[in-house]
Design an enzyme around this catalytic site. Structure first.
Site, PDB file in Angstrom:
ATOM      1  N   ASP A  67       0.842  -1.194   0.000  1.00  0.00           N
ATOM      2  CA  ASP A  67       0.000   0.000   0.000  1.00  0.00           C
ATOM      3  C   ASP A  67       0.879   1.246   0.000  1.00  0.00           C
ATOM      4  O   ASP A  67       1.984   1.245   0.558  1.00  0.00           O
ATOM      5  CB  ASP A  67      -0.905   0.034   1.238  1.00  0.00           C
ATOM      6  CG  ASP A  67      -1.939  -1.082   1.243  1.00  0.00           C
ATOM      7  OD1 ASP A  67      -2.140  -1.715   0.191  1.00  0.00           O
ATOM      8  OD2 ASP A  67      -2.539  -1.323   2.303  1.00  0.00           O
ATOM      9  N   ARG A  68       0.394   2.300  -0.599  1.00  0.00           N
ATOM     10  CA  ARG A  68       1.192   3.520  -0.721  1.00  0.00           C
ATOM     11  C   ARG A  68       1.803   3.987   0.608  1.00  0.00           C
ATOM     12  O   ARG A  68       2.991   4.339   0.647  1.00  0.00           O
ATOM     13  CB  ARG A  68       0.339   4.630  -1.342  1.00  0.00           C
ATOM     14  CG  ARG A  68       1.089   5.940  -1.526  1.00  0.00           C
ATOM     15  CD  ARG A  68       0.301   6.915  -2.386  1.00  0.00           C
ATOM     16  NE  ARG A  68       1.085   8.110  -2.665  1.00  0.00           N
ATOM     17  CZ  ARG A  68       0.778   9.008  -3.597  1.00  0.00           C
ATOM     18  NH1 ARG A  68      -0.303   8.851  -4.346  1.00  0.00           N
ATOM     19  NH2 ARG A  68       1.549  10.060  -3.796  1.00  0.00           N
TER      20      ARG A  68
END
Length: 231
Positions: A67-68
């Site tokens: 995830d970012r």
């Protein structure tokens, strides 16, 4: 430590003719999306092109994503053969991943969590649902509490399955959300304290087990804990 010499710069954990393993900074996309923001796949291709003087398009296989807001170990395949062999390990669930998470609440010393999760593609969110809900996927993980400082707890998390947002959703569902997680907690901070710490694979050509570790961030809340990075 060698780096990609890109913007942002990325620490290289391991590299040979088959694999490139890096420590992804928090906030960096795993691959290009509609925002046009920098992504680690493109940056690593730039590194290989420059470092190894590769003409034209560079092959680099994206084997998994983070995830970012999540930092830590990311592995890329430099050949199609290694991409195929690592992807098979992922399908067979023989690759072992460990994460570090700083959580709130009151987690027990050890835990085994199992839920069924459903992802909403429109909102890019995941929720816990009953097993009979259409599209639900089983999600399993184990954790061990390493250290507690005041109201924050450092957990080592071992993934058994690999589902979108799995660690963030499961820990939150049990009442100990990850610090800084706006999406699945009540935090006003924008960066969940979740770090992909350790990745164990069978090397695609050497046929031997190899372990990659990524140093955790040095800023708050990580710097509140004295536990070693050699778990």
């Amino acid at each position: 430590m060698k780096t990609t010499q890109t913007n942002p710069d990325i620490d290289i954990i391991y590299e040979d003719n088959h694999l490139l393993v890096v420590n992804k900074p928090s906030g960096l996309l795993s691959q290009e999306d509609h925002t046009g923001d920098p992504d680690i796949l493109t940056l690593c291709k730039e590194y290989i092109k420059k470092e190894h003087k590769k003409p034209g398009n560079v092959f680099l296989g994206l084997l998994h994503r983070l995830d970012r807001p999540v930092s830590g170990v990311m592995m890329f395949a430099k050949t199609s053969k290694s991409a195929s062999r690592i992807s098979e390990q992922i399908r067979q669930r023989t690759i072992k991943k460990k994460y570090l998470a700083v959580v709130e609440g009151n987690p027990p010393p050890n835990g085994y969590l199992t839920h069924h999760l459903l992802k909403d593609e429109k909102t890019n969110t995941v929720k816990v649902v009953k097993p009979n809900v259409k599209g639900a996927q089983d999600a399993k993980l184990m954790f061990h509490r390493l250290e507690t400082v005041k109201n924050l707890h450092l957990l080592e998390v071992s993934l058994i399955t690999g589902r979108p947002h799995q660690i963030r959703v499961q820990l939150s569902a049990e009442g100990y959300p990850i610090w800084g997680d706006q999406k699945y907690g009540d935090s006003k901070n924008s960066t969940p304290a979740l770090h992909a710490f350790r990745l164990k694979i069978d090397h695609p050509t050497l046929k031997e087990e190899i372990v990659f570790t990524a140093k955790r961030p040095e800023f708050f809340p990580w710097n509140k804990f004295s536990a070693s990075d050699s778990f």
